[in-house]
Design a protein around this motif. Structure first.
Motif, mmCIF file in Angstrom:
data_model
loop_
_atom_site.group_PDB
_atom_site.id
_atom_site.type_symbol
_atom_site.label_atom_id
_atom_site.label_comp_id
_atom_site.label_asym_id
_atom_site.label_seq_id
_atom_site.Cartn_x
_atom_site.Cartn_y
_atom_site.Cartn_z
ATOM 1 N N TRP A 72 77.707 -5.886 18.498
ATOM 2 C CA TRP A 72 79.185 -5.672 18.141
ATOM 3 C C TRP A 72 79.898 -4.992 19.284
ATOM 4 C CZ3 TRP A 72 81.989 -1.241 17.566
ATOM 5 C CH2 TRP A 72 83.367 -1.540 16.783
ATOM 6 N N LEU A 73 79.230 -3.824 19.840
ATOM 7 C CA LEU A 73 79.772 -2.885 20.932
ATOM 8 C C LEU A 73 80.038 -3.849 22.194
ATOM 9 C CD1 LEU A 73 80.803 -0.016 21.088
ATOM 10 C CD2 LEU A 73 78.400 0.757 21.904
ATOM 11 N N ALA A 75 80.310 -6.899 22.496
ATOM 12 C CA ALA A 75 81.450 -7.909 22.415
ATOM 13 C C ALA A 75 82.707 -7.418 22.523
ATOM 14 C CB ALA A 75 81.175 -8.571 20.957
ATOM 15 N N ARG A 76 82.813 -6.082 22.426
ATOM 16 C CA ARG A 76 84.104 -5.762 22.492
ATOM 17 C C ARG A 76 84.464 -4.836 23.840
ATOM 18 N NH1 ARG A 76 82.929 -6.920 17.859
ATOM 19 N NH2 ARG A 76 84.160 -7.444 16.132
ATOM 20 N N CYS A 77 83.424 -4.344 24.276
ATOM 21 C CA CYS A 77 83.457 -3.437 25.788
ATOM 22 C C CYS A 77 82.738 -4.106 26.562
ATOM 23 C CB CYS A 77 82.899 -2.200 25.316
ATOM 24 S SG CYS A 77 82.973 -1.166 26.634
ATOM 25 N N HIS A 78 83.235 -5.014 27.505
ATOM 26 C CA HIS A 78 82.603 -5.932 28.432
ATOM 27 C C HIS A 78 81.918 -5.252 29.745
ATOM 28 C CE1 HIS A 78 83.458 -9.074 25.737
ATOM 29 N NE2 HIS A 78 84.796 -8.695 25.801
ATOM 30 N N ARG A 188 80.180 -7.134 34.386
ATOM 31 C CA ARG A 188 80.493 -7.631 33.196
ATOM 32 C C ARG A 188 79.161 -7.576 32.139
ATOM 33 N NH1 ARG A 188 85.567 -8.507 31.886
ATOM 34 N NH2 ARG A 188 84.993 -9.965 30.027
ATOM 35 N N SER A 190 76.868 -9.302 29.269
ATOM 36 C CA SER A 190 76.899 -10.357 28.285
ATOM 37 C C SER A 190 75.676 -10.183 27.415
ATOM 38 C CB SER A 190 76.641 -11.776 28.903
ATOM 39 O OG SER A 190 75.916 -11.813 29.892
#
Length: 367
Positions: A72-73, A75-78, A188, A190
């Motif tokens: 979750w983290l 997905a919001r902080c790339h 980034r 992923s």
């Protein structure tokens, strides 16, 4: 026999444990004590607290929800550096409220999950988490054991002690955040390995999550041994894999540290060393920081409080002393042990020694 071979194998591979075991006979020869006195050197409240926290953190990790939170983290902080900086800030804040060791028991499994999911250098993140909780825990009287001890000894109110520590704590945290910029890249992130939510164990989550505040409350009332026994019994009945997944030798390491460092602090040579350290410029501050590199900051605080009443200098010194060598703070040892990554001790000192030197100079400028 297989269990004995496993223990012997771990003993020979664990250099810190081996050093503590080999050092004990020499210290007992220099400072003979009875077995009862030797066992009294162990802070059983701390050892029991570690046991309970290890069980709860293992249950939380085995529940699978830490990996879900990590996904979750990400997905919001790339961006890698931004993610690391946010975790460091959170670690420092958490350490100021629930102590540095509790913060690590919560965050190290999250860091490991992030490493598995994204390829992030989890070992380096764990190193910086250890540095961040040492900085954050310096802020409040309840952030770490040495602050609690010196707060009680000084007679200051909670807020007086916090205001005294605030300039150092915020400066240390800013220093660590700035150093994290070159330590982590701007790439980034992923998710490389999708998290399988079907394997999550909600029951373990329901056991572990409320267990943390209840266990911390028991620690506040000096009931850690009873609370740890209750947690152990509960997991033996409900989920034995949690109990068998614990690194129980970590408790032996801490028990031996209390004994070895307690015997070392009683040697006349150490008392002469304390006198010499306090004669240095900014003696209480510098002496506390340097002595922490030899016997850890909690024993250094216990020892030096008998030689000085400069509570600000002493409290600042043992806080800075948590950096540098890994032995400077028990939190460092907890982080390195929980990581279970080879070669991390060397990399830890690559970052922590410069932080110690810079922090020491920072304290000289501020004090």
């Amino acid at each position: 026999m297989p269990m004995l071979r496993l223990v012997l194998s771990r003993l020979t591979e664990d250099y810190l444990l081996l050093t503590l075991v080999l050092l004990l006979p020499l210290l007992l020869w220099l400072q003979p004590v009875t077995p009862g006195v030797m066992l009294a050197l162990v802070d059983w409240q701390t050892v029991s607290a570690l046991a309970g926290l290890m069980l709860l953190s293992r249950a939380l990790e085995d529940s699978g929800y830490l990996a879900r939170f990590a996904a979750w983290l990400v997905a919001r902080c790339h961006v890698e550096w931004l993610l690391a900086a946010l975790l460091l800030l959170f670690a420092a804040l958490l350490a100021a409220v629930v102590t540095n060791d509790v913060a690590l028991f919560i965050l190290v499994p999250i860091a490991l999950s992030l490493g598995r999911l994204t390829g992030l250098a989890s070992g380096r993140l764990i190193i910086f988490l250890a540095l961040a909780v040492n900085a954050g825990s310096a802020l409040t009287p309840i952030g770490n054991p040495q602050n609690l001890l010196l707060w009680q000894a000084s007679g200051y109110s909670f807020w007086q002690f916090t205001l005294m520590m605030a300039p150092l704590a915020f400066s240390l945290l800013l220093l660590i955040i700035l150093l994290s910029y070159p330590a982590f890249s701007a790439r980034r992130l992923s998710i490389k390995v999708p998290h399988n939510t079907s394997l999550d164990n909600r029951r373990l989550l329901y056991w572990a999550l409320p267990g943390y505040p209840l266990f911390i409350l028991a620690m506040e009332y000096q009931l850690a041994p009873y609370a740890a026994a209750a947690v152990l019994a509960a997991f033996l009945i409900a989920k034995r894999c949690v109990v068998f997944g614990i690194d129980w030798l970590l408790l032996l390491v801490f028990g031996l540290m209390f004994i070895d460092l307690g015997l070392l602090a009683q040697l006349p040579l150490m008392q002469q060393l304390a006198t010499a350290l306090l004669a240095l410029p900014h003696g209480s501050y510098t002496g506390a920081a340097m002595l922490s590199q030899l016997i850890s900051n909690v024993p250094a605080a216990i020892f030096l409080q008998h030689f000085t009443d400069d509570w600000q200098a002493l409290s600042w010194g043992v806080s800075v002393g948590g950096f540098g060598l890994a032995i400077g703070s028990l939190a460092n040892l907890i982080a390195l042990r929980l990581s279970k990554q080879q070669g991390l001790w060397r990399e830890f000192h690559y970052w922590s020694l410069p932080v110690f030197i810079l922090s020491l100079a920072l304290g000289w400028a501020l004090i």
